[in-house]
Each structure stands twice: as structure tokens, then as C-alpha cells.
Write a protein that holds these residues in place. Structure first.
Motif, PDB file in Angstrom:
ATOM      1  N   SER A  88       0.822  -1.207   0.000  1.00  0.00           N
ATOM      2  CA  SER A  88       0.000   0.000   0.000  1.00  0.00           C
ATOM      3  C   SER A  88       0.855   1.256   0.000  1.00  0.00           C
ATOM      4  CB  SER A  88      -0.922   0.013   1.228  1.00  0.00           C
ATOM      5  OG  SER A  88      -1.805  -1.081   1.206  1.00  0.00           O
ATOM      6  N   ALA A  89       1.997   1.204   0.699  1.00  0.00           N
ATOM      7  CA  ALA A  89       2.842   2.384   0.834  1.00  0.00           C
ATOM      8  C   ALA A  89       3.708   2.633  -0.395  1.00  0.00           C
ATOM      9  CB  ALA A  89       3.727   2.246   2.072  1.00  0.00           C
ATOM     10  N   ILE A  90       4.130   1.567  -1.066  1.00  0.00           N
ATOM     11  CA  ILE A  90       5.041   1.707  -2.202  1.00  0.00           C
ATOM     12  C   ILE A  90       4.323   2.274  -3.425  1.00  0.00           C
ATOM     13  CG2 ILE A  90       6.390   0.373  -3.879  1.00  0.00           C
ATOM     14  CD1 ILE A  90       7.206  -1.442  -1.525  1.00  0.00           C
ATOM     15  N   ASP A  91       3.081   1.861  -3.622  1.00  0.00           N
ATOM     16  CA  ASP A  91       2.292   2.320  -4.774  1.00  0.00           C
ATOM     17  C   ASP A  91       1.557   3.601  -4.369  1.00  0.00           C
ATOM     18  OD1 ASP A  91       0.157   2.722  -6.632  1.00  0.00           O
ATOM     19  OD2 ASP A  91       0.278   0.624  -7.230  1.00  0.00           O
ATOM     20  N   LYS A  92       1.975   4.732  -4.924  1.00  0.00           N
ATOM     21  CA  LYS A  92       1.435   6.024  -4.488  1.00  0.00           C
ATOM     22  C   LYS A  92      -0.066   6.166  -4.759  1.00  0.00           C
ATOM     23  CE  LYS A  92       5.686   8.759  -4.668  1.00  0.00           C
ATOM     24  NZ  LYS A  92       6.603   7.617  -4.780  1.00  0.00           N
ATOM     25  N   TYR A  93      -0.535   5.584  -5.848  1.00  0.00           N
ATOM     26  CA  TYR A  93      -1.965   5.687  -6.134  1.00  0.00           C
ATOM     27  C   TYR A  93      -2.775   4.839  -5.157  1.00  0.00           C
ATOM     28  CZ  TYR A  93      -6.391   5.786  -8.661  1.00  0.00           C
ATOM     29  OH  TYR A  93      -7.712   5.951  -9.000  1.00  0.00           O
ATOM     30  N   VAL A  94      -2.288   3.634  -4.862  1.00  0.00           N
ATOM     31  CA  VAL A  94      -2.971   2.781  -3.893  1.00  0.00           C
ATOM     32  C   VAL A  94      -2.983   3.455  -2.522  1.00  0.00           C
ATOM     33  CG1 VAL A  94      -2.878   0.580  -2.660  1.00  0.00           C
ATOM     34  CG2 VAL A  94      -2.492   0.642  -5.121  1.00  0.00           C
ATOM     35  N   VAL A 153       3.061   6.463 -17.810  1.00  0.00           N
ATOM     36  CA  VAL A 153       2.059   6.507 -16.742  1.00  0.00           C
ATOM     37  C   VAL A 153       2.653   7.253 -15.555  1.00  0.00           C
ATOM     38  CG1 VAL A 153       2.781   4.301 -15.723  1.00  0.00           C
ATOM     39  CG2 VAL A 153       0.436   5.126 -15.363  1.00  0.00           C
ATOM     40  N   ALA A 154       1.794   7.964 -14.829  1.00  0.00           N
ATOM     41  CA  ALA A 154       2.248   8.719 -13.661  1.00  0.00           C
ATOM     42  C   ALA A 154       1.065   8.976 -12.744  1.00  0.00           C
ATOM     43  CB  ALA A 154       2.880  10.047 -14.076  1.00  0.00           C
ATOM     44  N   VAL A 155       1.385   9.340 -11.522  1.00  0.00           N
ATOM     45  CA  VAL A 155       0.382   9.835 -10.585  1.00  0.00           C
ATOM     46  C   VAL A 155       0.426  11.355 -10.636  1.00  0.00           C
ATOM     47  CG1 VAL A 155      -0.284  10.030  -8.158  1.00  0.00           C
ATOM     48  CG2 VAL A 155       0.510   7.848  -9.054  1.00  0.00           C
ATOM     49  N   ALA A 156      -0.726  11.977 -10.799  1.00  0.00           N
ATOM     50  CA  ALA A 156      -0.823  13.436 -10.764  1.00  0.00           C
ATOM     51  C   ALA A 156      -1.678  13.813  -9.561  1.00  0.00           C
ATOM     52  CB  ALA A 156      -1.453  13.967 -12.046  1.00  0.00           C
ATOM     53  N   GLN A 157      -1.157  14.720  -8.743  1.00  0.00           N
ATOM     54  CA  GLN A 157      -1.884  15.132  -7.548  1.00  0.00           C
ATOM     55  C   GLN A 157      -2.019  16.645  -7.492  1.00  0.00           C
ATOM     56  OE1 GLN A 157       0.422  13.109  -4.385  1.00  0.00           O
ATOM     57  NE2 GLN A 157      -1.391  11.854  -4.042  1.00  0.00           N
ATOM     58  N   GLN A 158      -3.093  17.066  -6.876  1.00  0.00           N
ATOM     59  CA  GLN A 158      -3.329  18.487  -6.660  1.00  0.00           C
ATOM     60  C   GLN A 158      -2.191  19.076  -5.821  1.00  0.00           C
ATOM     61  OE1 GLN A 158      -6.771  19.089  -4.269  1.00  0.00           O
ATOM     62  NE2 GLN A 158      -6.788  21.314  -4.477  1.00  0.00           N
ATOM     63  N   TYR A 159      -1.653  20.203  -6.260  1.00  0.00           N
ATOM     64  CA  TYR A 159      -0.595  20.874  -5.498  1.00  0.00           C
ATOM     65  C   TYR A 159      -1.228  21.641  -4.344  1.00  0.00           C
ATOM     66  CZ  TYR A 159       3.098  24.155  -4.241  1.00  0.00           C
ATOM     67  OH  TYR A 159       4.027  24.892  -3.548  1.00  0.00           O
ATOM     68  N   ILE A 160      -0.702  21.418  -3.143  1.00  0.00           N
ATOM     69  CA  ILE A 160      -1.200  22.103  -1.954  1.00  0.00           C
ATOM     70  C   ILE A 160      -0.191  23.176  -1.555  1.00  0.00           C
ATOM     71  CG2 ILE A 160      -1.953  21.854   0.437  1.00  0.00           C
ATOM     72  CD1 ILE A 160      -3.729  20.386  -1.574  1.00  0.00           C
ATOM     73  N   ALA A 161      -0.600  24.427  -1.630  1.00  0.00           N
ATOM     74  CA  ALA A 161       0.294  25.524  -1.244  1.00  0.00           C
ATOM     75  C   ALA A 161       0.675  25.375   0.221  1.00  0.00           C
ATOM     76  CB  ALA A 161      -0.393  26.865  -1.487  1.00  0.00           C
ATOM     77  N   ILE A 206       4.736   6.165 -10.025  1.00  0.00           N
ATOM     78  CA  ILE A 206       3.909   5.334  -9.151  1.00  0.00           C
ATOM     79  C   ILE A 206       4.762   4.702  -8.057  1.00  0.00           C
ATOM     80  CG2 ILE A 206       2.481   3.249  -9.059  1.00  0.00           C
ATOM     81  CD1 ILE A 206       1.457   3.949 -11.828  1.00  0.00           C
ATOM     82  N   PHE A 207       5.942   4.214  -8.432  1.00  0.00           N
ATOM     83  CA  PHE A 207       6.889   3.672  -7.467  1.00  0.00           C
ATOM     84  C   PHE A 207       8.064   4.640  -7.371  1.00  0.00           C
ATOM     85  CE2 PHE A 207       5.235  -0.238  -9.713  1.00  0.00           C
ATOM     86  CZ  PHE A 207       4.318  -0.572  -8.733  1.00  0.00           C
ATOM     87  N   GLY A 208       8.407   5.050  -6.174  1.00  0.00           N
ATOM     88  CA  GLY A 208       9.538   5.960  -6.038  1.00  0.00           C
ATOM     89  C   GLY A 208       9.663   6.458  -4.614  1.00  0.00           C
TER      90      GLY A 208
END
Length: 230
Positions: free
Chosen positions: A99-105, A172-180, A145-147
Motif C-alpha cells: 500500500s505504501a510503495i504504490d502512491k496511487y494505492v 504513466v504517472a500519478v498526478a496530484q493536486q498541489y497544496i500551497a 507510481i513507485f519511487g
């Protein structure tokens, strides 16, 4: 007779050195094992793992896992799961590590648990990345995703030159909202009923707070509600 602890990680890491020092002070024989050296052989009579210290360890402590192919990541997790099934204590357990290694999971399981996280997406094209970035308010954080250690992270604001190389190569990549933020974040580690926290402060001119990217760690006492959330 002292207990033996196999630590999976890089011998060059400062936190590995601290773990070895702490192990020695508790009369625990610790040894660092590189991920690229582990293997397993299984037949009808027994399992064998190498190097030998991994096979004979009383417990295994997993630190950072380096980037690798999908096959490498899966095979490493399979070996850890097999070791755990043999009764060896693996910290953290393989299911939690998956769960921790896969950022989307990680993001989806936190959402399912009712914990607030930045809006997260899996994208496979620059068009999808732009679509999500627009929905996120114009800025997205693009991650493999892994990193780990901040490797590959990029802040994307619609400029094609900001698209990281790994996305072009992997597709493929994970895209996340940037939080200021104010240039720092907090990590809380819960061990049993105790919580330990630190604040990571980004280096000058850097938005990533990773220690490996020049950030610094400070002792931090989080509010009670943060500890309860952790």
C-alpha cells in the motif's frame, strides 16, 4: 545470544547508520542487505533465501526500496511475503508495504479510510495530465507510481518542458493536486501507542521537503488532532 536483524536498504543512507547504532546498543546484531542481492529458491522440501543473513534473521526491517522494473518490485514483495509466511517478523508487513510503495494505492486507501488527501489521478497521456491539472486549479505534482526520496517529482503548470522524463518513458504517472504550503511538512510515525514526529523543512529555492533533496529535519510536537489522525 543476541537477536539478528536484517535491514533492507542502502548502506550509504544516514538513517541506516542510525539504525545499526541503535541495534548495537540493544545487543542486536544488525546487517544491511542491498535489495539487488536478495533471492529465493523453493522446492518441495524447503525454502532457501539469500544472502544467508536474510535467511537466518530473527526479524527483517524494510527501509527505502530503490526504483526498479515492475517485475523487480513484485518479486521483492513476493520474497518478503514468503519470509513472513515462514514466521519471520517483517516490519512493516508486506501487505502494508504494498500500500505504501504504490502512491496511487496509498491515496485511494486513505480516501476509503476517510482521511483527507490531495486529489489524485492516474494519467497515461499529456492530454490527461493537462485535463487533471486544469481541474486541480492549474498546478499538479507529477510523481512516478513507485519511487522515494523525491526522485522524479515535478511541479507541472501546463508547460510541456515541465513534464518529467520518467513520464515520457513509462507512459504513466500519478498526478496530484498541489497544496500551497510554507515550505515544510510533518511526518508522524506511530509505534504501538506512541507517536514520534518531525518537521521537514525545504532547502532554499526548493519546494520538495525531502532530506535527500537538501531539506532538514526538526523535532516537532504536532497538535493532538494530528496525532489522532495518524
Amino acid at each position: 545470544m543476541s537477536l539478528s536483524l536484517a535491514i533492507l536498504g542502502s548502506v550509504k543512507s544516514w538513517h541506516i547508520a542510525e539504525l545499526l547504532k541503535a541495534s548495537s546498543s540493544e545487543n542486536i546484531c544488525g546487517s544491511v542487505i542491498d535489495w539487488g542481492t536478495i533471492g529465493s529458491l523453493t522446492d518441495s522440501s524447503r525454502d532457501r533465501f539469500w544472502p544467508d543473513f536474510l535467511h537466518n534473521a530473527d526479524a527483517i526491517l524494510v527501509r527505502t526500496m530503490p526504483a526498479g522494473t515492475l517485475e523487480q518490485v513484485i518479486s521483492r514483495m513476493d520474497i518478503l511475503a514468503r519470509l513472513a509466511n515462514r514466521g519471520i517478523a517483517v516490519v512493516n508487513n508486506p501487505r502494508s508495504l504494498e500500500s505504501a510503495i504504490d502512491k496511487y494505492v496509498t491515496a485511494t486507501r486513505l480516501v476509503d479510510a476517510g482521511i483527507p488527501v490531495p486529489r489524485s489521478a492516474i494519467v497515461q497521456s499529456s492530454a490527461d495530465l493537462q485535463m487533471c491539472t486544469d481541474e486541480f486549479g492549474g498546478i499538479a505534482v507529477v510523481k512516478p507510481i513507485f519511487g522515494s526520496n523525491g526522485q522524479g517529482l515535478a511541479r507541472y503548470e501546463g508547460n510541456a518542458k515541465q513534464i518529467p522524463l520518467f513520464f515520457s518513458e513509462n507512459g504513466v504517472a500519478v498526478a496530484q493536486q498541489y497544496i500551497a504550503n510554507d515550505g515544510w511538512d510533518v511526518r508522524i510515525l506511530v509505534v504501538g501507542s506512541e507517536a514520534f514526529a518531525m518537521r521537514r523543512v525545504a532547502a532554499d529555492g526548493e519546494w520538495r521537503t525531502n532530506i535527500s533533496r537538501g531539506g532538514r529535519a526538526e523535532l516537532f510536537t504536532p497538535p493532538t488532532e494530528w496525532i489522532e489522525l495518524a
